[in-house]
Design a protein around this motif. Structure first.
Motif, PDB file in Angstrom:
ATOM      1  N   ALA A  88      41.106  79.962  58.991  1.00  0.00           N
ATOM      2  CA  ALA A  88      41.662  79.949  60.347  1.00  0.00           C
ATOM      3  C   ALA A  88      41.127  81.091  61.193  1.00  0.00           C
ATOM      4  O   ALA A  88      41.138  81.018  62.423  1.00  0.00           O
ATOM      5  N   GLN A  92      36.245  77.386  63.832  1.00  0.00           N
ATOM      6  CA  GLN A  92      36.852  76.751  64.991  1.00  0.00           C
ATOM      7  C   GLN A  92      37.287  75.327  64.637  1.00  0.00           C
ATOM      8  O   GLN A  92      36.768  74.692  63.724  1.00  0.00           O
ATOM      9  N   GLU A  93      38.253  74.820  65.393  1.00  0.00           N
ATOM     10  CA  GLU A  93      38.643  73.425  65.281  1.00  0.00           C
ATOM     11  C   GLU A  93      37.539  72.545  65.886  1.00  0.00           C
ATOM     12  O   GLU A  93      36.799  73.006  66.751  1.00  0.00           O
ATOM     13  N   PRO A  94      37.365  71.282  65.435  1.00  0.00           N
ATOM     14  CA  PRO A  94      38.215  70.586  64.461  1.00  0.00           C
ATOM     15  C   PRO A  94      37.773  70.797  63.007  1.00  0.00           C
ATOM     16  O   PRO A  94      38.402  70.289  62.100  1.00  0.00           O
ATOM     17  N   ARG A  96      37.908  73.472  61.209  1.00  0.00           N
ATOM     18  CA  ARG A  96      38.810  74.332  60.441  1.00  0.00           C
ATOM     19  C   ARG A  96      39.841  73.521  59.649  1.00  0.00           C
ATOM     20  O   ARG A  96      40.042  73.753  58.452  1.00  0.00           O
ATOM     21  N   SER A  97      40.495  72.563  60.329  1.00  0.00           N
ATOM     22  CA  SER A  97      41.520  71.771  59.643  1.00  0.00           C
ATOM     23  C   SER A  97      40.931  70.995  58.474  1.00  0.00           C
ATOM     24  O   SER A  97      41.544  70.872  57.406  1.00  0.00           O
ATOM     25  N   HIS A  98      39.720  70.506  58.667  1.00  0.00           N
ATOM     26  CA  HIS A  98      39.066  69.751  57.594  1.00  0.00           C
ATOM     27  C   HIS A  98      38.772  70.648  56.395  1.00  0.00           C
ATOM     28  O   HIS A  98      39.030  70.272  55.236  1.00  0.00           O
TER      29      HIS A  98
END
Length: 417
Positions: A88, A92-94, A96-98
């Motif tokens: 985190a 950066q997203e997207p 990071r969530s993956h």
């Protein structure tokens, strides 16, 4: 290993009344930490030696323990501030969530892998759990490889295979078309052969028959010159008949299915020798036929080859004082073949280019009779077998013909070797 913690127990006045000792067994934790350190060292070494690789290792709290690999520099990534931080904080997203989801799944014992583009390259990533000696998951690792070149090579290979498939299909179609054309040509040739053997022979027979009737019925009334003319008509009709026969032989020399059977060439040569000798029983000839010469081919066609070559040798030694004919095996430049040699009239090699052409002759008709179709037939038969034929000669010194009949692909070698 044991760790003992002492805790004082006080009363209401703050006086220490007793000491509470707490014992902790840290063996498992220490083993896990040791295993994790070994794993970090191993994967760091691996990462540093994978040319297009990158390795990340996180602990159960998703803190990076290892971030190593030459691929980082190629992608323009700075790894110095990654260790000790969480995804985190650095991603950066997207994405990071993956990444977090894949690491959590690996910490739960589940492996996963995928491909995705990044920075103009195609990257293959695999997430796997790392276990201690007891089989407990103590960390998770992601291995990232640059597979751009491999993907491009695979794509090029697929395109090449598709191109070859198209070429093969086109070639197959072309072969089918050529086969149909050849079949049509053969049918036309069959029609031509029928016309030659029937339609052309009818007027030829009429011309020959009427000239013979003219000579028989009106020969006494014809003067000397008229009889010469009539004789020329008769000779021309016979020669025309011989040309028709030769044309039919030439057209049929490469027709039909080619058989590949064992053929005893020595026996064929001996049989032809006997036939030639019976035709001129009083003629002297020294024959030399090497025994045991065999090959695999079409016996009917190969008999025509030997009949033409030995027949020519017989004919062109007619004026030789001590005629000799030899049939033997001979290897040239490592290639096995057979020779038919004589010491007869021979010919000049200056005119050898015409030797195998239909209706071309190197001798005058009044010297040696013939129509010039035999050697053309021989060459076609030899070529049909995949072989070759050559000739060497000199005027008055005879001629030697060397020909080959290669073994078919399914044969295990030449019977003569």
């Amino acid at each position: 290993a044991l760790r003992i913690t002492c805790v004082p127990v006080q009363d209401e006045r703050g006086q220490v009344r007793e000491v509470l000792g707490i014992t902790h067994d840290s063996t498992r934790r220490q083993r896990a930490e040791n295993a994790l350190r070994r794993s970090e060292a191993i994967h760091r070494a691996i990462a540093q030696n994978v040319p297009r690789g990158l390795i990340f290792v996180v602990d159960p709290q998703l803190r990076y323990l290892v971030a190593e690999g030459p691929l980082a520099e190629q992608l323009g990534l700075a790894l110095t501030a990654v260790v000790g931080r969480a995804p985190a904080e650095v991603i950066q997203e997207p994405l990071r969530s993956h990444v977090e989801d894949c690491f959590r799944r690996a910490l739960a014992g589940e492996s996963s892998s995928f491909e995705r583009p990044f920075g103009g390259r195609l990257l293959w990533t695999q997430y796997v759990p790392l276990r201690d000696d007891a089989g407990q998951v103590v960390a998770a690792m992601s291995l990232i490889l640059d597979v751009t070149e491999q993907h491009e090579n695979e794509q090029a290979l697929r395109e090449s295979e598709e191109r070859y498939r198209r070429l093969a299909a086109e070639l197959e179609q072309r072969v089918a078309e050529r086969t149909a054309e050849l079949q049509a040509a053969n049918e036309e040739l069959d029609g031509f052969a029928y016309a030659v053997s029937h339609d052309l022979r009818a007027p030829l027979r009429a011309m020959s028959g009427f000239s013979q009737a003219l000579e028989e019925d009106y020969g006494e009334r014809l003067d000397g010159e008229a009889k010469v003319f009539l004789e020329q008509i008769s000779l021309a009709s016979r020669r025309m008949g011989a040309l028709i026969d030769g044309l039919l032989v030439l057209s049929r020399s490469t027709r039909g299915e080619l058989q590949r059977d064992p053929v005893d060439l020595s026996a064929l040569a001996a049989r032809i020798r006997e036939e030639l000798t019976r035709g001129e029983p009083g003629r002297e000839m020294v024959w030399e036929i090497e025994p045991g010469l065999t090959c695999r081919g079409d016996e009917r066609m190969l008999e025509a080859v030997l009949r033409n070559l030995l027949g020519n040798a017989w004919k062109y030694t007619g004026a030789t004082a001590r005629p000799e004919i030899r049939f033997a095996q001979e290897r040239r430049d490592g290639v096995l073949g057979w020779i038919v040699a004589d010491n007869g009239a021979g010919f000049s090699m200056d005119h050898a280019v015409k030797l195998f052409q239909p209706f071309q002759r190197l001798h005058r008709q009044d010297e040696f009779a013939g129509i010039g179709i035999g050697l053309a037939t021989v060459q076609r038969i030899v070529h049909r077998h995949g072989g070759q034929i050559t000739a060497t000669a000199a005027p008055g010194e005879g001629a030697t013909f060397w020909f080959t009949v290669p073994e078919p692909p399914d044969s295990e070698g030449n019977a003569d070797e």
